[in-house]
Design a protein around this motif. Structure first.
Motif, PDB file in Angstrom:
ATOM      1  N   SER A 178       0.446  59.855  25.595  1.00 25.80           N
ATOM      2  CA  SER A 178       0.147  61.619  25.907  1.00 25.80           C
ATOM      3  C   SER A 178       0.103  62.526  24.686  1.00 25.80           C
ATOM      4  O   SER A 178       0.016  63.459  24.970  1.00 25.80           O
ATOM      5  CB  SER A 178       1.343  61.942  26.970  1.00 25.80           C
ATOM      6  OG  SER A 178       2.548  61.753  26.181  1.00 25.80           O
ATOM      7  N   ALA A 179       0.036  61.688  23.408  1.00 25.15           N
ATOM      8  CA  ALA A 179       0.079  62.859  22.509  1.00 25.15           C
ATOM      9  C   ALA A 179      -1.204  63.016  21.763  1.00 25.15           C
ATOM     10  O   ALA A 179      -2.212  62.379  22.190  1.00 25.15           O
ATOM     11  CB  ALA A 179       0.906  62.205  21.229  1.00 25.15           C
ATOM     12  N   ASP A 180      -1.406  64.389  21.473  1.00 20.96           N
ATOM     13  CA  ASP A 180      -2.511  64.609  20.653  1.00 20.96           C
ATOM     14  C   ASP A 180      -2.741  64.074  19.198  1.00 20.96           C
ATOM     15  O   ASP A 180      -3.698  63.856  18.514  1.00 20.96           O
ATOM     16  CB  ASP A 180      -2.899  66.146  20.668  1.00 20.96           C
ATOM     17  CG  ASP A 180      -3.103  66.584  22.430  1.00 20.96           C
ATOM     18  OD1 ASP A 180      -4.110  66.249  22.691  1.00 20.96           O
ATOM     19  OD2 ASP A 180      -2.190  67.175  22.801  1.00 20.96           O
ATOM     20  N   VAL A 181      -1.404  64.392  18.442  1.00 19.34           N
ATOM     21  CA  VAL A 181      -1.273  64.102  17.031  1.00 19.34           C
ATOM     22  C   VAL A 181      -0.220  63.459  16.780  1.00 19.34           C
ATOM     23  O   VAL A 181       1.123  63.629  17.517  1.00 19.34           O
ATOM     24  CB  VAL A 181      -0.968  65.665  16.453  1.00 19.34           C
ATOM     25  CG1 VAL A 181      -1.198  65.298  14.979  1.00 19.34           C
ATOM     26  CG2 VAL A 181      -2.401  66.355  16.606  1.00 19.34           C
ATOM     27  N   LEU A 182      -0.128  62.438  15.802  1.00 20.57           N
ATOM     28  CA  LEU A 182       0.875  61.790  15.411  1.00 20.57           C
ATOM     29  C   LEU A 182       1.135  61.782  13.835  1.00 20.57           C
ATOM     30  O   LEU A 182       0.237  61.793  13.208  1.00 20.57           O
ATOM     31  CB  LEU A 182       0.848  60.045  15.645  1.00 20.57           C
ATOM     32  CG  LEU A 182       2.244  59.289  15.328  1.00 20.57           C
ATOM     33  CD1 LEU A 182       2.375  58.140  16.134  1.00 20.57           C
ATOM     34  CD2 LEU A 182       1.850  58.797  13.815  1.00 20.57           C
ATOM     35  N   VAL A 183       2.254  62.190  13.341  1.00 23.78           N
ATOM     36  CA  VAL A 183       2.393  62.520  11.964  1.00 23.78           C
ATOM     37  C   VAL A 183       3.747  61.438  11.614  1.00 23.78           C
ATOM     38  O   VAL A 183       4.799  61.526  12.092  1.00 23.78           O
ATOM     39  CB  VAL A 183       2.941  63.932  11.835  1.00 23.78           C
ATOM     40  CG1 VAL A 183       3.210  64.281  10.390  1.00 23.78           C
ATOM     41  CG2 VAL A 183       1.633  64.771  12.267  1.00 23.78           C
ATOM     42  N   GLU A 184       3.407  60.701  10.468  1.00 23.39           N
ATOM     43  CA  GLU A 184       4.430  59.901   9.772  1.00 23.39           C
ATOM     44  C   GLU A 184       4.296  59.671   8.317  1.00 23.39           C
ATOM     45  O   GLU A 184       3.175  60.157   7.781  1.00 23.39           O
ATOM     46  CB  GLU A 184       4.255  58.376  10.773  1.00 23.39           C
ATOM     47  CG  GLU A 184       2.929  57.861  10.700  1.00 23.39           C
ATOM     48  CD  GLU A 184       2.634  57.053   9.220  1.00 23.39           C
ATOM     49  OE1 GLU A 184       3.532  56.995   8.476  1.00 23.39           O
ATOM     50  OE2 GLU A 184       1.459  56.664   9.379  1.00 23.39           O
ATOM     51  N   ASN A 185       5.315  59.446   7.764  1.00 22.21           N
ATOM     52  CA  ASN A 185       5.149  59.124   6.368  1.00 22.21           C
ATOM     53  C   ASN A 185       5.922  57.710   6.082  1.00 22.21           C
ATOM     54  O   ASN A 185       6.704  58.008   4.670  1.00 22.21           O
ATOM     55  CB  ASN A 185       5.888  60.294   5.532  1.00 22.21           C
ATOM     56  CG  ASN A 185       7.375  60.500   5.771  1.00 22.21           C
ATOM     57  OD1 ASN A 185       7.952  60.042   7.014  1.00 22.21           O
ATOM     58  ND2 ASN A 185       7.843  61.577   5.213  1.00 22.21           N
ATOM     59  N   PHE A 186       5.653  56.800   6.749  1.00 23.62           N
ATOM     60  CA  PHE A 186       6.271  55.374   6.370  1.00 23.62           C
ATOM     61  C   PHE A 186       5.532  54.891   5.253  1.00 23.62           C
ATOM     62  O   PHE A 186       3.990  55.167   5.063  1.00 23.62           O
ATOM     63  CB  PHE A 186       6.157  54.468   7.577  1.00 23.62           C
ATOM     64  CG  PHE A 186       7.440  54.895   8.523  1.00 23.62           C
ATOM     65  CD1 PHE A 186       8.364  54.440   8.317  1.00 23.62           C
ATOM     66  CD2 PHE A 186       6.872  55.630   9.658  1.00 23.62           C
ATOM     67  CE1 PHE A 186       9.382  54.484   9.458  1.00 23.62           C
ATOM     68  CE2 PHE A 186       8.059  55.954  10.732  1.00 23.62           C
ATOM     69  CZ  PHE A 186       9.207  55.536  10.508  1.00 23.62           C
ATOM     70  N   ARG A 187       5.763  53.948   4.524  1.00 23.81           N
ATOM     71  CA  ARG A 187       5.217  53.268   3.452  1.00 23.81           C
ATOM     72  C   ARG A 187       4.093  52.480   4.283  1.00 23.81           C
ATOM     73  O   ARG A 187       4.076  52.086   5.337  1.00 23.81           O
ATOM     74  CB  ARG A 187       6.180  52.285   2.678  1.00 23.81           C
ATOM     75  CG  ARG A 187       7.097  53.252   1.803  1.00 23.81           C
ATOM     76  CD  ARG A 187       7.987  52.133   0.971  1.00 23.81           C
ATOM     77  NE  ARG A 187       7.271  51.458  -0.030  1.00 23.81           N
ATOM     78  CZ  ARG A 187       7.748  50.769  -0.909  1.00 23.81           C
ATOM     79  NH1 ARG A 187       9.422  50.751  -1.113  1.00 23.81           N
ATOM     80  NH2 ARG A 187       7.349  50.072  -1.725  1.00 23.81           N
ATOM     81  N   PRO A 188       2.967  52.302   3.664  1.00 23.77           N
ATOM     82  CA  PRO A 188       1.825  51.437   3.957  1.00 23.77           C
ATOM     83  C   PRO A 188       2.042  50.334   4.713  1.00 23.77           C
ATOM     84  O   PRO A 188       2.762  49.454   4.210  1.00 23.77           O
ATOM     85  CB  PRO A 188       0.647  51.380   2.872  1.00 23.77           C
ATOM     86  CG  PRO A 188       1.129  52.591   1.966  1.00 23.77           C
ATOM     87  CD  PRO A 188       2.620  52.816   2.170  1.00 23.77           C
TER      88      PRO A 188
END
Length: 396
Positions: free
Chosen positions: A90-100
């Motif tokens: 149901s999201a439009d945007v996901l933001v994350e900063n996990f290592r590749p």
């Protein structure tokens, strides 16, 4: 209305670049759901002092997490991963900063989630990006400032390299992430599809280089550490008055002549100083003359004189002085919101004033897991199922 009303953002980020991005997406109207691990939550909840409030909330955490609903999920567990999949649908945007590679290992990578929701925009913020020789290195603001050339250009000429006093690599990457989200939302109007956005702290630092990069590309003299001075514009730096420092910025020949007149120096047509290029070539001589002229008055007296003459100048404020200036209130740069632990949350305001769609703060930063039950219920979980999720303090 606000520009992102109706947009839902799934925030899997922590520390600063990602939370800074999502805080302002929320200010623009997005429904931001911040996911934190049980037990300790976002790392910055423990970054202090200072801590404030009945539950020792870290000021660092408070600074970048307003306008969000906070939930606790264990992303290493199947239950937590399934909840993220439901959120992503149901999201439009996901933001994350996990290592590749981390989210892919948990079945939560872009390819896996976009198969469930092709309209999903996925922003990944890392130290060095998803490609290139530094891909797998951990990234922190200080490392990016050093590797990105910023520290080499910051500090006094005869001093050690210095980092900027604020975490500019994180904040710059967070700002570019906001731009990336807005770009992808606009593109989605045409394509109907989401996309993957790869943002790195180091890339964002290079975007700041402007004329410094130009000097490299054209093999021109390179900028060096010069304290507050400018490599190309003279005079354009901090100068001492009789009781303290002030900033003077003479950015044109018209201003140069006005500045000399106000300062009482008959040097406007002196061949050594008649043009900006000449002044740059005789920087030390000119600085000595200006410093001598300024020594006869206080910084406040000179600032009044320069202001009356429309010569660009200003004080070197402490952070306290910035927010004590009535300007900060007049420009709505101090946000106040009720908070269950600290009483009143204070934060910095949105830096753009819009005539029709002004962003506005909605809520103070959430307590750890404050909205877990609420959000899980929206996803269709029953009360019994919600009770099976980890407690915010880590208890099962």
């Amino acid at each position: 209305m606000r520009p992102l009303d109706g947009v839902r953002v799934l925030d899997l980020s922590r520390i600063l670049a990602g939370p800074y991005c999502t805080q302002y997406l929320g200010e623009m109207g997005a429904d931001v759901i911040k996911v934190e691990p049980p037990g300790h939550g976002d790392d910055t909840r423990n970054w202090g002092p200072p801590f404030v409030g009945e539950t020792d909330e870290a000021v660092y955490y408070l600074a970048a997490n307003r306008n969000k609903r906070g939930i606790v999920l264990d992303l290493k567990s199947e239950r937590g991963q399934e909840a993220v999949r439901r959120l992503a649908e149901s999201a439009d945007v996901l933001v994350e900063n996990f290592r590749p590679g981390t989210l892919e290992k948990w079945g939560l990578g872009y390819e896996q989630l976009s198969a469930l929701n092709p309209r999903l925009i996925h922003v990944s913020i890392t130290g060095f990006g998803q490609t290139g020789r530094y891909r797998d290195r951990p990234g922190y603001d200080l490392v990016a400032q050093g590797m990105g050339g910023v520290m080499d250009l910051t500090g006094e000429a005869d001093g050690a390299p210095a980092k900027v006093g604020l975490p500019v690599a994180d904040l710059n990457a967070g700002t570019w992430s906001i731009i990336a989200v807005l770009m992808a939302l606009q593109a989605r109007h045409t394509t109907g599809r989401g996309q993957y956005l790869d943002v790195s702290l180091l890339d964002a630092q290079l975007a700041w280089h402007v004329y410094a990069a130009g000097a490299h590309f054209y093999d021109a003299p390179r900028p060096k550490r010069m304290g507050s001075a400018h490599p190309s514009i003279v005079p354009y730096q901090a100068f001492p008055a009789s009781d303290g420092w002030l900033i003077i910025a003479v950015g044109s020949e018209k201003l140069w002549r006005k500045f000399c007149e106000v300062l009482g120096l008959a040097i406007a047509e002196d061949p050594r100083f008649v043009s900006n290029a000449a002044r740059a070539a005789h920087r030390e001589e000119l600085t000595e003359l200006i410093t001598g002229a300024l020594a006869g008055r206080t910084a406040a007296e000179w600032l009044k004189i320069f202001d009356d003459a429309s010569v660009p100048a200003g004080p070197i404020n402490t952070v306290d002085e910035v927010y004590q200036d009535p300007w900060a209130q007049q420009r709505e740069q101090i946000v106040r919101l009720p908070h269950p632990s600290v009483g009143t949350y204070f934060g910095t305001g949105f830096p753009v004033k819009a005539s029709d769609t002004q962003p506005a703060p909605t809520s103070a930063p959430p307590l750890l897991g404050q909205h877990t039950a609420e959000v899980l219920a929206e996803l269709g979980y029953s009360e019994a199922e919600i009770a099976e999720f980890p407690h915010p303090d880590g208890r099962e």
